[in-house]
Structure formats: structure tokens, C-alpha cells
Scaffold this active site. Structure first.
Site, PDB file in Angstrom:
ATOM      1  N   ASP A  77       0.841  -1.204   0.000  1.00  0.00           N
ATOM      2  CA  ASP A  77       0.000   0.000   0.000  1.00  0.00           C
ATOM      3  C   ASP A  77       0.876   1.254   0.000  1.00  0.00           C
ATOM      4  O   ASP A  77       0.357   2.379  -0.072  1.00  0.00           O
ATOM      5  CB  ASP A  77      -1.006  -0.015   1.155  1.00  0.00           C
ATOM      6  CG  ASP A  77      -0.354  -0.111   2.510  1.00  0.00           C
ATOM      7  OD1 ASP A  77       0.889  -0.206   2.586  1.00  0.00           O
ATOM      8  OD2 ASP A  77      -1.092  -0.092   3.522  1.00  0.00           O
ATOM      9  N   SER A  78       2.205   1.061   0.015  1.00  0.00           N
ATOM     10  CA  SER A  78       3.126   2.185  -0.211  1.00  0.00           C
ATOM     11  C   SER A  78       2.916   2.753  -1.620  1.00  0.00           C
ATOM     12  O   SER A  78       3.417   3.834  -1.935  1.00  0.00           O
ATOM     13  CB  SER A  78       4.583   1.750  -0.024  1.00  0.00           C
ATOM     14  OG  SER A  78       4.856   0.581  -0.766  1.00  0.00           O
ATOM     15  N   ASP A 118      -1.036  -6.014  -0.227  1.00  0.00           N
ATOM     16  CA  ASP A 118      -1.506  -5.417   1.031  1.00  0.00           C
ATOM     17  C   ASP A 118      -3.013  -5.211   0.999  1.00  0.00           C
ATOM     18  O   ASP A 118      -3.554  -4.661   0.026  1.00  0.00           O
ATOM     19  CB  ASP A 118      -0.868  -4.035   1.226  1.00  0.00           C
ATOM     20  CG  ASP A 118       0.407  -4.090   2.037  1.00  0.00           C
ATOM     21  OD1 ASP A 118       0.555  -5.006   2.877  1.00  0.00           O
ATOM     22  OD2 ASP A 118       1.273  -3.222   1.824  1.00  0.00           O
ATOM     23  N   LYS A 168      -1.303  -9.437   2.656  1.00  0.00           N
ATOM     24  CA  LYS A 168      -0.617  -9.012   3.887  1.00  0.00           C
ATOM     25  C   LYS A 168      -1.514  -8.019   4.601  1.00  0.00           C
ATOM     26  O   LYS A 168      -2.185  -7.224   3.955  1.00  0.00           O
ATOM     27  CB  LYS A 168       0.729  -8.377   3.539  1.00  0.00           C
ATOM     28  CG  LYS A 168       1.443  -7.704   4.714  1.00  0.00           C
ATOM     29  CD  LYS A 168       2.909  -7.445   4.432  1.00  0.00           C
ATOM     30  CE  LYS A 168       3.212  -6.113   3.794  1.00  0.00           C
ATOM     31  NZ  LYS A 168       2.751  -4.926   4.556  1.00  0.00           N
ATOM     32  N   GLU A 196      -1.708  -5.532   8.475  1.00  0.00           N
ATOM     33  CA  GLU A 196      -0.925  -4.982   9.575  1.00  0.00           C
ATOM     34  C   GLU A 196      -1.629  -5.211  10.911  1.00  0.00           C
ATOM     35  O   GLU A 196      -2.826  -4.950  11.026  1.00  0.00           O
ATOM     36  CB  GLU A 196      -0.715  -3.470   9.376  1.00  0.00           C
ATOM     37  CG  GLU A 196       0.080  -3.136   8.121  1.00  0.00           C
ATOM     38  CD  GLU A 196       0.293  -1.635   7.928  1.00  0.00           C
ATOM     39  OE1 GLU A 196      -0.118  -0.832   8.798  1.00  0.00           O
ATOM     40  OE2 GLU A 196       0.875  -1.267   6.894  1.00  0.00           O
ATOM     41  N   GLU A 248       8.872  -4.338  10.616  1.00  0.00           N
ATOM     42  CA  GLU A 248       9.341  -3.051  10.090  1.00  0.00           C
ATOM     43  C   GLU A 248       9.884  -2.184  11.218  1.00  0.00           C
ATOM     44  O   GLU A 248       9.215  -1.953  12.236  1.00  0.00           O
ATOM     45  CB  GLU A 248       8.172  -2.335   9.371  1.00  0.00           C
ATOM     46  CG  GLU A 248       8.597  -0.997   8.792  1.00  0.00           C
ATOM     47  CD  GLU A 248       7.611  -0.433   7.770  1.00  0.00           C
ATOM     48  OE1 GLU A 248       6.633  -1.119   7.394  1.00  0.00           O
ATOM     49  OE2 GLU A 248       7.836   0.715   7.336  1.00  0.00           O
TER      50      GLU A 248
HETATM   51  O1  KIV Z   1       3.606  -1.145   1.671  1.00  0.00           O
HETATM   52  C1  KIV Z   1       4.796  -1.496   1.740  1.00  0.00           C
HETATM   53  O2  KIV Z   1       5.641  -1.142   0.898  1.00  0.00           O
HETATM   54  C2  KIV Z   1       5.199  -2.323   2.879  1.00  0.00           C
HETATM   55  C3  KIV Z   1       6.665  -2.574   3.049  1.00  0.00           C
HETATM   56  C4  KIV Z   1       7.336  -1.369   3.593  1.00  0.00           C
HETATM   57  C5  KIV Z   1       6.931  -3.779   3.882  1.00  0.00           C
HETATM   58  O3  KIV Z   1       4.388  -2.744   3.625  1.00  0.00           O
END
Ligand code: KIV
Length: 272
Positions: free
Chosen positions: A52-53, A91, A121, A123, A190
Site C-alpha cells: 500500500d506504499s 496489502d 498481507k 498490519e 518493520e
Molecule cells: O507497503 C509497503 O511497501 C510495505 C513494506 C514497507 C513492507 O508494507
């Protein structure tokens, strides 16, 4: 067991587990689009994360919160079309799984069905236990994410190192064990102290992938645009830059502009 697509073998969760068992480090990078995913997959990356980055890197938001499930599915579909070997994890975006396990399952199924991804994934630890269990019950591989969890940025207030205090470290260790116990196939840690990350990686059977979590884990993940030097302002201690593509691209584009303005481009050979 390997999954076959035509004559190409895709990496599986079982292979990632075997890599941990034989001490082979796992390489993981982010990808959000077809072209970049082709390069990373061709180079031999083990895991691609449609993070989600993308909210920051692709859309220019200051946090990961605004990205939507539809947008994540769009990015994931583009990545999946490029991949021949890597295991692709996506994510679940903010607001698509917290607090409601039915909605979490619906979100995970949409990602798997509409993008063709291999796993998701999310969180958090005990707070999202029900959502993780529900998603796992549908046969969807789940990767956990503890430590600095950017979707909670407004709770933390900063992006500094997490779990330096004993109480937070204790909760992180408990959450890591819980995520393994309920069936996650891997865990991202992280920005936490290296010693705590070492304890987690040694205490778990599943692979532990670090970002700013030191060397004593089972693999490493970075944001590709940071590693390639496309993003310039982000300079955390844990980031190693392997290229300076921002400068390279700026130079190339400047030359193009000069050539267009001076009428050097296109030449007769470049015309029909
Ligand atoms: O969204 C992302 O890029 C991440 C990484 C920093 C692990 O969750």
C-alpha cells in the site's frame, strides 16, 4: 509441491518455508506496475509485494491511508500479468479488514479473485486476529506485519523505530507467536531493534522478513523506488541505494527536451 503455469514454476509458501529451514535468505521488493514487475521478476526476486506504499510512491499521498481496495486490485493485476516466478503478496488497504472479519474476508477474496495474487498481507496482531483467521479459513495465504505499521501512523504520530520499550517489545513478541499459531505463512517486521527482530526470527518457524529490522531475520524487503534512487528525499538509515535513477532519468529527459527544442530530434533517419 510446485504450482505449474505452462512450463514455469512459481515460488510457493512451501518453498519460502524451505528457504528458511536451509538458511537461504529471502529477497522481497515492492512492485506496483507491469514494467517494473517484469524487471524484478526477471532478475530473480523471490517475493513481490504490491504494497500500500503505492499510495505514497505511485499516487503521491503522504500516508498509505487513502489507497482503496479497487486501486490495490488494479496495481496487483498489473504486477501479476508480468510475473513468471515470484510469489506475489498484496496489502489489504486501510479500512478493508480492521474490525470486521466478514469484510476482511470479502476484501481478501476480491484481491485473490480479481488480481490473481498469491497471498495477502495485513498490519497488526491480536487486534486483527479474527480477520486473519477468517481469511485463512478461505485458503488464502496471509503474511503478517508488525513493528512500524504505517496504516496506524496517526496513532504513533511518527515513523521512528518501534518496540524500543519493554512493554511494546513484549506485545510484539506475543503478536508474532499468535500470527504463526493461527497460520500466517510469513511475517514482516518493520523498523524495530535488531535484537528484538533476531528473537522473533529465532522463535518462529515461519519466515520473518525485515525492513529496518537488522540482519538476523530470514529475508529483507525494501521499496523498489527507494533502492533504485527514484525517490530522493527518503533517506532512512536502513535504506541502501543500489542506483541513482532519479539523476539518470532527469538527465535523459533534459537531453530529450534540448533535442526537441533545437530540432535535433527527430532526425531524417527517425522519420518515415
Ligand atoms: O507497503 C509497503 O511497501 C510495505 C513494506 C514497507 C513492507 O508494507
Amino acid at each position: 509441491m510446485s504450482v505449474h503455469r505452462k512450463d514455469i514454476k512459481l515460488i510457493t509458501t512451501h518453498q519460502l518455508q524451505a528457504m528458511k529451514e536451509r538458511g537461504e535468505k529471502i529477497s522481497m521488493l515492492t512492485a506496483y506496475d507491469f514494467s517494473m514487475a517484469s524487471i524484478l521478476d526477471g532478475a530473480g526476486i523471490d517475493v513481490l509485494l504490491v504494497g500500500d506504499s503505492a499510495s505514497n510512491v505511485m499516487a503521491g499521498h503522504t500516508t498509505t491511508l487513502p489507497i482503496t481496495l479497487d486501486q490495490m486490485i488494479y496495481h496487483a493485476s498489473s504486477v501479476i500479468r508480468a510475473v513468471k516466478r515470484a510469489f506475489v503478496v498484496v496489502d489489504l488497504p486501510f479500512g478493508s479488514y480492521q474490525g470486521n472479519s466478514s469484510e476482511a474476508l470479502r476484501s481478501a477474496i476480491r484481491i485473490m479473485k480479481e488480481s490473481g495474487a498469491h497471498g495477502i498481507k495485513l498490519e497488526g496482531g491480536s487486534e486483527i486476529k479474527d480477520s486473519v483467521i477468517r481469511i485463512l479459513s478461505a485458503g488464502v495465504p496471509v503474511m503478517g506485519h508488525l513493528g512500524l505499521t504505517p496504516q496506524s501512523i496517526y496513532k504513533f504520530g511518527t515513523y521512528t523505530v518501534r518496540a524500543k520499550e519493554e512493554q511494546e517489545a513484549k506485545k510484539l513478541l506475543e503478536d508474532a507467536l499468535l500470527l504463526e499459531e493461527i497460520g500466517c505463512f510469513a511475517l514482516v517486521l518493520e523498523k524495530i531493534p535488531s535484537e528484538l527482530a533476531r528473537q522473533v526470527a529465532e522463535g518462529l518457524r515461519i519466515p520473518v522478513i525485515g525492513i529496518g529490522a537488522g540482519p538476523a531475520v530470514d529475508g529483507q524487503v525494501l521499496v523498489t523506488h527507494d533502492l533504485l534512487g527514484i525517490t530522493k528525499e527518503f533517506k532512512p538509515r536502513f535504506l541502501r541505494r543500489y542506483a541513482d535513477l532519479n539523476d539518470t532519468m532527469t538527465k535523459a529527459v533534459s537531453e530529450y527536451i534540448t533535442d526537441v527544442k533545437s530540432r535535433d530530434f527527430p532526425s531524417l533517419e527517425e522519420a518515415y
